[in-house]
Design a protein around this motif. Structure first.
Motif, PDB file in Angstrom:
ATOM      1  N   LYS A 239     -34.140 -39.871   8.737  1.00 42.32           N
ATOM      2  CA  LYS A 239     -34.070 -38.655   7.922  1.00 42.32           C
ATOM      3  C   LYS A 239     -33.745 -38.986   6.471  1.00 42.32           C
ATOM      4  CE  LYS A 239     -31.530 -35.198   9.074  1.00 42.32           C
ATOM      5  NZ  LYS A 239     -30.418 -34.468   9.711  1.00 42.32           N
TER       6      LYS A 239
ATOM      7  N   GLN B 199     -35.050 -30.214   9.846  1.00 46.64           N
ATOM      8  CA  GLN B 199     -33.620 -30.487   9.713  1.00 46.64           C
ATOM      9  C   GLN B 199     -33.237 -30.678   8.243  1.00 46.64           C
ATOM     10  OE1 GLN B 199     -31.425 -30.485  12.488  1.00 46.64           O
ATOM     11  NE2 GLN B 199     -33.303 -29.604  13.313  1.00 46.64           N
ATOM     12  N   LEU B 200     -34.047 -31.436   7.504  1.00 44.72           N
ATOM     13  CA  LEU B 200     -33.765 -31.665   6.081  1.00 44.72           C
ATOM     14  C   LEU B 200     -33.818 -30.364   5.286  1.00 44.72           C
ATOM     15  CD1 LEU B 200     -35.733 -34.993   5.495  1.00 44.72           C
ATOM     16  CD2 LEU B 200     -33.244 -34.691   5.367  1.00 44.72           C
TER      17      LEU B 200
ATOM     18  N   LEU C 111     -37.828 -33.474  11.917  1.00 44.53           N
ATOM     19  CA  LEU C 111     -36.956 -34.101  10.917  1.00 44.53           C
ATOM     20  C   LEU C 111     -37.019 -33.366   9.589  1.00 44.53           C
ATOM     21  CD1 LEU C 111     -37.690 -37.864  11.706  1.00 44.53           C
ATOM     22  CD2 LEU C 111     -35.615 -36.578  12.265  1.00 44.53           C
TER      23      LEU C 111
ATOM     24  N   GLU D 256     -36.052 -38.191   3.248  1.00 44.82           N
ATOM     25  CA  GLU D 256     -35.478 -37.449   2.124  1.00 44.82           C
ATOM     26  C   GLU D 256     -35.661 -38.218   0.813  1.00 44.82           C
ATOM     27  OE1 GLU D 256     -31.009 -36.343   0.462  1.00 44.82           O
ATOM     28  OE2 GLU D 256     -31.276 -36.889   2.578  1.00 44.82           O
TER      29      GLU D 256
END
Length: 451
Positions: free
Chosen positions: A220, A256-257, A253, A224
């Protein structure tokens, strides 16, 4: 009993293993060869036996290198049953239709632009031939024993690799043969850990990452960082991705970010019709993965989904920064090629490689530092940043593969290491001998053994 390694030996592609016992012929997987041209050309070669003499195909999962030769098999006379799980049948249908469509389109483009070496380029198979496979599918349940013949039975057990993926336990001639298929990871983001075999006289184990330990990197965090850096450079992020499982993992993912407010206000685009269709398979088969139906629905809300190719063209020529996830994962075909044509030459572009890249594929060449790549007969300079996130692989690493063997009640007579290039397979052979005391053999393409 005879075992013949028709494909997937010494390489990570074209999986086909033939078992002959008491007049019955069983094919474990029926995959397409991918990668370098000599391998792709094998797809045009006939099998060493007549397809009409094969009684059953047992399909471990729906990736192209395990199911992609089925249309040729049926077209050449196979009339038997193809056993697999319900998600594998659904995924295989999507994969085969997509493969056929891509091959039709590439043959048509080669003929129009006259870059084929043949007078008339033809697809390996077309959509109608792919569709003829579907009536042969027979759905089985996980952990349920099926009788193929009076003294031959099979059990499919979760392999954790992609949705529906299974290892196969085959009982015949008072022996147990276990075919791993592709083994998933013990700590996968979406999939449950693979089920370990308890009994086996002979094991046929994949060795894709037999010489590698997956990094414990924060995937992750890398996503990012790569996306934010590219956005600040006013560039576009291209993520070539396998449409099955990898697209969904990336979506999870990124979701989630987004929830953690760690991504800029940048469009997140899924441009793979098959990947979009796979989401439907995920939503209908929630017992096979860790996301419930509500989470699947919420995750999808942050993405723009593209199906129509006109939208693809509009997206390509929109100069604004964006994140595009598109198939194919090894950049061997699909819509990612259209994005590559436009963006690979731009230094502000980032291409993030997130999966295994077989020998000879464009993805492997990019990772190895190629200065140019060939797309549809033309060469393009590589000025984009080529980045890699290794932690997203759906294949188990060396530790996962050895762990998968660790619950056997008695040592098998032999483990055959398949579906791996020679060096990874040999390093895994040494480790299995050291840690488990089990003898391993690495079969050659075309080799036949008797047990």
């Amino acid at each position: 009993m005879k075992i013949k390694f028709i494909g997937g030996a010494g390489r990570v592609t074209g999986s086909k293993t033939l078992i002959e016992s008491n007049g019955i012929r069983i094919l474990i997987d029926c995959g397409l060869f991918q990668g370098i041209k000599p391998l792709r050309e094998l797809n045009w070669e006939p099998l060493p036996i007549l397809p009409s003499t094969i009684d059953f195909v047992l399909l471990t999962h729906g990736h192209l290198d395990h199911c992609g030769w089925l249309p040729r098999l049926v077209n050449q006379g196979f009339s038997g049953k193809v056993y697999c799980t319900s998600p594998t049948a659904a995924i295989s249908k999507l994969i085969l239709l997509d493969s056929a469509k891509i091959q039709e389109e590439e043959a048509e483009k080669a003929n129009e632009e006259k870059y084929s070496k043949h007078d008339l380029a033809e697809p390996l198979y077309d959509v109608s031939q792919a569709e003829k496979v579907f009536p042969h599918f027979r759905i089985i349940k996980e952990n349920e024993e099926i009788n193929l013949d009076t003294e031959i039975s099979a059990v499919f057990k979760n392999a954790g690799h992609i949705i529906g993926a299974c290892s196969i336990e085959l009982k015949l001639e008072n022996k147990i043969l276990v075919f791993s298929g592709d083994i998933g990871r013990d700590n996968d983001v979406l999939m449950y850990p693979p089920t370990k075999p308890k009994k086996a006289d002979y094991v046929f184990l994949e060795s894709t990452y037999g010489n590698r330990i997956h990094p414990t990197e924060d995937t992750k965090l890398f996503l990012e960082m790569f996306i934010n850096n590219t956005y600040h450079n006013h560039g576009t992020v291209l993520i070539p991705s396998f449409a099955v499982e990898r697209v969904q993992t990336l979506m999870f993912l990124l979701w989630q970010l987004k929830k953690e407010q760690k991504l800029p206000d940048i469009p997140l685009i899924i441009d793979t019709p098959m990947g979009i269709n796979v989401l439907d398979v995920f939503q209908k088969n929630t017992s096979w993965h860790k996301l419930n139906a509500y989470e699947c629905e919420e995750m999808c809300k942050i993405f723009t989904f593209i199906s129509d190719y006109k939208e693809t063209i509009d997206t390509i020529y929109n100069p604004k920064p964006k994140v595009v996830i598109a198939a194919s994962g090894m950049i061997t075909g699909g819509r990612i090629l259209s994005y590559m044509e436009e963006y690979i030459g731009k230094p502000e572009t980032s291409v993030i490689i997130v999966g295994y890249q077989a020998e000879g594929t464009r993805g492997r060449k990019l990772l190895e530092g190629a200065n140019e790549i060939k797309i549809y007969g033309k060469y393009y300079s590589v000025n984009a940043k080529i980045l890699e996130i290794e932690g997203l692989s759906a294949h188990g690493d060396q530790n996962d593969l050895i762990n998968w063997l660790s619950d056997l009640e008695t040592k098998p007579q032999k483990v055959f290491l398949v579906h791996g290039e020679n060096q990874p397979a040999d390093e895994l052979r040494i480790k299995i001998k050291e840690k488990l005391g089990i003898e391993c053999s690495i079969p050659l393409m075309g080799q036949e053994i008797e047990i």
